[in-house]
Design a protein around this motif. Structure first.
Motif, PDB file in Angstrom:
ATOM      1  N   GLN A 103      15.481  37.411  31.637  1.00 27.83           N
ATOM      2  CA  GLN A 103      14.945  38.621  32.502  1.00 27.83           C
ATOM      3  C   GLN A 103      13.709  38.035  33.794  1.00 27.83           C
ATOM      4  O   GLN A 103      12.447  38.616  33.569  1.00 27.83           O
ATOM      5  CB  GLN A 103      14.699  39.460  31.945  1.00 27.83           C
ATOM      6  CG  GLN A 103      15.610  40.172  30.623  1.00 27.83           C
ATOM      7  CD  GLN A 103      15.356  41.320  30.868  1.00 27.83           C
ATOM      8  OE1 GLN A 103      14.835  42.770  30.656  1.00 27.83           O
ATOM      9  NE2 GLN A 103      16.786  41.532  29.681  1.00 27.83           N
ATOM     10  N   PRO A 104      13.761  37.487  34.283  1.00 24.22           N
ATOM     11  CA  PRO A 104      12.602  36.953  35.153  1.00 24.22           C
ATOM     12  C   PRO A 104      12.436  37.666  36.297  1.00 24.22           C
ATOM     13  O   PRO A 104      11.508  37.980  37.510  1.00 24.22           O
ATOM     14  CB  PRO A 104      13.381  35.248  35.961  1.00 24.22           C
ATOM     15  CG  PRO A 104      14.703  35.604  35.876  1.00 24.22           C
ATOM     16  CD  PRO A 104      14.910  36.008  34.811  1.00 24.22           C
ATOM     17  N   GLY A 105      13.349  39.314  36.441  1.00 26.81           N
ATOM     18  CA  GLY A 105      13.347  39.250  37.899  1.00 26.81           C
ATOM     19  C   GLY A 105      12.688  41.051  37.402  1.00 26.81           C
ATOM     20  O   GLY A 105      12.761  41.842  38.309  1.00 26.81           O
ATOM     21  N   VAL A 106      13.127  41.173  35.884  1.00 28.51           N
ATOM     22  CA  VAL A 106      11.923  42.503  35.533  1.00 28.51           C
ATOM     23  C   VAL A 106      10.490  42.170  35.714  1.00 28.51           C
ATOM     24  O   VAL A 106      10.105  41.400  35.668  1.00 28.51           O
ATOM     25  CB  VAL A 106      12.515  42.776  33.756  1.00 28.51           C
ATOM     26  CG1 VAL A 106      11.714  44.139  33.462  1.00 28.51           C
ATOM     27  CG2 VAL A 106      13.667  42.494  33.668  1.00 28.51           C
ATOM     28  N   MET A 110       8.212  44.137  44.665  1.00 28.53           N
ATOM     29  CA  MET A 110       8.652  43.496  45.856  1.00 28.53           C
ATOM     30  C   MET A 110       7.700  43.356  46.489  1.00 28.53           C
ATOM     31  O   MET A 110       8.075  43.236  47.823  1.00 28.53           O
ATOM     32  CB  MET A 110      10.278  44.325  45.546  1.00 28.53           C
ATOM     33  CG  MET A 110      10.979  43.676  44.810  1.00 28.53           C
ATOM     34  SD  MET A 110      12.730  45.544  44.517  1.00 28.53           S
ATOM     35  CE  MET A 110      13.111  45.013  45.835  1.00 28.53           C
ATOM     36  N   SER A 111       6.655  44.807  47.028  1.00 27.27           N
ATOM     37  CA  SER A 111       5.793  44.439  48.153  1.00 27.27           C
ATOM     38  C   SER A 111       5.068  43.468  47.995  1.00 27.27           C
ATOM     39  O   SER A 111       4.887  43.512  49.118  1.00 27.27           O
ATOM     40  CB  SER A 111       5.107  45.934  47.384  1.00 27.27           C
ATOM     41  OG  SER A 111       3.542  45.413  47.008  1.00 27.27           O
ATOM     42  N   GLN A 322      17.977  42.520  38.358  1.00 29.51           N
ATOM     43  CA  GLN A 322      17.291  42.778  37.567  1.00 29.51           C
ATOM     44  C   GLN A 322      15.860  43.440  38.483  1.00 29.51           C
ATOM     45  O   GLN A 322      15.459  44.144  38.092  1.00 29.51           O
ATOM     46  CB  GLN A 322      16.500  41.755  36.699  1.00 29.51           C
ATOM     47  CG  GLN A 322      17.510  41.225  35.724  1.00 29.51           C
ATOM     48  CD  GLN A 322      17.156  39.609  35.268  1.00 29.51           C
ATOM     49  OE1 GLN A 322      16.210  38.928  35.012  1.00 29.51           O
ATOM     50  NE2 GLN A 322      18.160  39.489  33.861  1.00 29.51           N
ATOM     51  N   MET A 323      15.559  42.374  39.325  1.00 30.96           N
ATOM     52  CA  MET A 323      14.229  43.127  40.732  1.00 30.96           C
ATOM     53  C   MET A 323      14.649  44.431  41.254  1.00 30.96           C
ATOM     54  O   MET A 323      13.699  45.652  41.313  1.00 30.96           O
ATOM     55  CB  MET A 323      14.070  42.310  41.686  1.00 30.96           C
ATOM     56  CG  MET A 323      13.579  41.981  42.144  1.00 30.96           C
ATOM     57  SD  MET A 323      13.039  40.498  43.697  1.00 30.96           S
ATOM     58  CE  MET A 323      14.859  41.192  44.450  1.00 30.96           C
ATOM     59  N   TYR A 324      16.042  44.460  41.283  1.00 33.87           N
ATOM     60  CA  TYR A 324      16.385  46.560  41.780  1.00 33.87           C
ATOM     61  C   TYR A 324      16.957  47.334  40.267  1.00 33.87           C
ATOM     62  O   TYR A 324      16.959  48.272  40.449  1.00 33.87           O
ATOM     63  CB  TYR A 324      17.916  45.930  42.467  1.00 33.87           C
ATOM     64  CG  TYR A 324      17.557  45.403  43.899  1.00 33.87           C
ATOM     65  CD1 TYR A 324      16.767  46.380  44.332  1.00 33.87           C
ATOM     66  CD2 TYR A 324      17.945  44.524  44.399  1.00 33.87           C
ATOM     67  CE1 TYR A 324      17.034  46.429  46.386  1.00 33.87           C
ATOM     68  CE2 TYR A 324      17.639  44.067  45.671  1.00 33.87           C
ATOM     69  CZ  TYR A 324      17.275  44.835  46.648  1.00 33.87           C
ATOM     70  OH  TYR A 324      17.140  44.357  47.672  1.00 33.87           O
ATOM     71  N   GLY A 325      17.072  47.163  38.932  1.00 32.31           N
ATOM     72  CA  GLY A 325      16.830  47.218  38.028  1.00 32.31           C
ATOM     73  C   GLY A 325      18.325  48.102  37.660  1.00 32.31           C
ATOM     74  O   GLY A 325      18.924  48.799  36.466  1.00 32.31           O
ATOM     75  N   ILE A 326      19.083  46.955  38.491  1.00 34.58           N
ATOM     76  CA  ILE A 326      20.404  47.090  37.751  1.00 34.58           C
ATOM     77  C   ILE A 326      20.927  46.552  37.216  1.00 34.58           C
ATOM     78  O   ILE A 326      20.798  45.382  36.547  1.00 34.58           O
ATOM     79  CB  ILE A 326      21.596  46.784  38.915  1.00 34.58           C
ATOM     80  CG1 ILE A 326      20.576  47.119  40.294  1.00 34.58           C
ATOM     81  CG2 ILE A 326      23.073  46.788  38.671  1.00 34.58           C
ATOM     82  CD1 ILE A 326      21.664  46.712  41.453  1.00 34.58           C
ATOM     83  N   ILE A 367      26.009  43.958  42.908  1.00 29.57           N
ATOM     84  CA  ILE A 367      24.030  43.645  42.837  1.00 29.57           C
ATOM     85  C   ILE A 367      23.523  43.770  45.081  1.00 29.57           C
ATOM     86  O   ILE A 367      24.415  43.302  45.731  1.00 29.57           O
ATOM     87  CB  ILE A 367      24.322  42.888  43.094  1.00 29.57           C
ATOM     88  CG1 ILE A 367      24.193  42.247  41.217  1.00 29.57           C
ATOM     89  CG2 ILE A 367      22.850  41.808  43.179  1.00 29.57           C
ATOM     90  CD1 ILE A 367      24.499  40.864  41.426  1.00 29.57           C
ATOM     91  N   PRO A 368      23.139  44.344  45.073  1.00 29.99           N
ATOM     92  CA  PRO A 368      23.101  43.867  46.916  1.00 29.99           C
ATOM     93  C   PRO A 368      21.919  42.821  47.724  1.00 29.99           C
ATOM     94  O   PRO A 368      21.808  42.142  47.425  1.00 29.99           O
ATOM     95  CB  PRO A 368      21.334  45.280  46.906  1.00 29.99           C
ATOM     96  CG  PRO A 368      21.324  45.698  45.710  1.00 29.99           C
ATOM     97  CD  PRO A 368      21.467  44.678  44.906  1.00 29.99           C
ATOM     98  N   VAL A 369      22.719  42.581  48.442  1.00 34.73           N
ATOM     99  CA  VAL A 369      22.902  41.165  49.075  1.00 34.73           C
ATOM    100  C   VAL A 369      21.502  40.814  49.959  1.00 34.73           C
ATOM    101  O   VAL A 369      21.102  39.950  50.183  1.00 34.73           O
ATOM    102  CB  VAL A 369      23.766  40.941  49.909  1.00 34.73           C
ATOM    103  CG1 VAL A 369      25.007  40.574  49.702  1.00 34.73           C
ATOM    104  CG2 VAL A 369      24.296  41.919  51.228  1.00 34.73           C
TER     105      VAL A 369
END
Length: 422
Positions: A103-106, A110-111, A322-326, A367-369
């Motif tokens: 889970q690298p995006g958790v 993002m700031s 994962q970065m966006y919590g999806i 997933i947001p592009v």
């Protein structure tokens, strides 16, 4: 008398790599150094691109005409595509598993991440989608072979060369002067390849210097977990998946890597598979694979067998989610895998192919592009690793196909291995 000291190509490339990193770090953020280095890197890449198409056309025509057996060619084509599909599917599955486990995006802030403009990739992706689902089948058949050669459209070039080679074989004696011409062309282009390789250390120095001076090593910090996971998973894939595949066919993966270390170092530093295509073709033939198999499998693999790229795409897609919590369900991840299997084949030869594939894929599972803009900054660093995996994958594929077809020269391989692993 003193013995003449000679530095190997691998050592020269390594020196270029180290010096390039030092210069890039010293002049980090300095646009002037990039202005001076860019022409050197571009000249080297252009020299390689200049010889790739003539080598593929000449070797493929000679190989096919020499065989002259359309059934044998059809069997080889079928086996090759089945092998490519199985291996790239495993690469996607390994990528998805790695991203789910680690889970690298958790927890990514993002700031801290710098957004990069990806509008050029979005335009390319839209153009590809507008062409429809069957455009790859249509594009394989070139309406203008000169245009296909100018654009480096590999699949169209392969199709034309195979058809032309069969035609040369079909006309018998009258085709011998044509065959001799293309054999001479192939031999001359391999000589030119070895000449161009003398410039490789300078090209590597410039290209790595530009990368480090532009992004710096600090760009890796917020995305360090992603970079470590991508490289770790690629190493696992090479050693375990490709290693077991090679072992089944009697090839030692570690010995093979040592035999192509010069090419892997060059591919890593330039982030371009094209830079090593002529040399890999030459080496696999010296290792005991027949000319027609080498000249068919390797160019086709550059379109259909991008193991490192597909593995990276699977990890990157889940990283952004994962970065966006999806949270993606098993069904959505299977959908993602199936779409990646199709889109990764459909846009071979497109600049920034991994990004374009992801743009065409992410929307299908919600997933947001826009998330791609956050990882674009380190894409070059990740691209270096996936290029190496692509080269190893296509080298193994060539030897596997030769063995599968029972046309591999074991004696030649043993002699080459003994001479190059002293």
């Amino acid at each position: 008398m003193l013995k003449k000291f000679k530095i190997s190509l691998a050592a020269q490339i390594l020196i270029g790599l180290v010096l390039g990193i030092i210069v890039g770090a010293v002049f980090y953020g300095n646009a002037n150094i990039q202005t001076y280095l860019q022409p050197i890197g571009d000249i080297f890449l252009n020299l390689i691109k200049m010889i790739v198409v003539p080598i593929i056309i000449s070797t493929l025509i000679v190989g096919v005409a020499g065989t002259g057996d359309i059934k044998q060619l059809g069997r080889l084509g079928g086996k090759t595509l089945i092998y490519f599909e199985v291996i790239t599917t495993i690469a996607i599955i390994v990528g998805l598993l790695a991203a789910n486990i680690f889970q690298p995006g958790v927890g990514v802030d993002m700031s801290q991440l710098e957004k990069t403009d990806i509008s050029a990739y979005e335009e390319t992706s839209a153009q590809q989608e507008d062409q429809g689902p069957f455009h790859i089948l249509v594009d394989i058949v070139p309406s203008n072979i000169i245009k296909a050669m100018a654009e480096g459209d590999m699949l169209a070039i392969i199709f034309f060369s195979v058809i032309f080679g069969l035609g040369v074989a079909a006309i018998g004696e009258r085709g011998k002067p044509v065959l001799a011409f293309f054999q001479g062309t192939a031999d001359a282009m391999f000589w030119v390849t070895n000449l161009i390789m003398k410039f490789a250390p300078f090209g590597v120095f410039a290209l790595i210097g530009i990368t480090v001076s532009k992004f710096g090593l600090s760009s890796l910090v917020p995305l360090g977990k992603l970079a470590l996971l991508v490289y770790g998973t690629m190493i696992f894939f090479v050693i375990v998946v490709l290693g077991i595949t090679a072992k089944i066919f009697g090839i030692n993966i570690f010995k093979l890597i040592r035999m192509i270390k010069d090419e892997l170092l060059l591919a890593f530093t330039t982030s371009s598979s094209e830079t090593v295509l002529p040399r890999i073709m030459e080496k696999t033939e010296k290792m005991g694979a027949p000319k027609d198999i080498v000249s068919f499998v390797i160019p086709t693999g550059y379109s259909f067998n991008l193991d490192g790229s597909t593995l990276y795409q699977a990890i990157a897609a889940l990283f952004i989610a994962q970065m966006y919590g999806i949270h993606l369900s098993i069904v959505e991840q299977i959908t993602l895998m199936l779409v990646l299997m199709v889109t990764s084949k459909g846009i071979a030869g497109v600049p920034g192919v991994s990004f374009v594939v992801l743009l065409a894929t992410l929307g299908t599972v919600g997933i947001p592009v826009e998330g791609l803009a956050f990882i674009a900054g380190i894409d070059r660093i990740l691209d270096m690793g996936r290029t190496v995996v692509n080269v190893i994958g296509n080298t193994i594929a060539t030897l596997v196909m030769a063995k599968w077809e029972k046309r591999f020269d074991e004696k030649k391989f043993a002699e080459y291995q003994a001479a190059n692993l002293k």
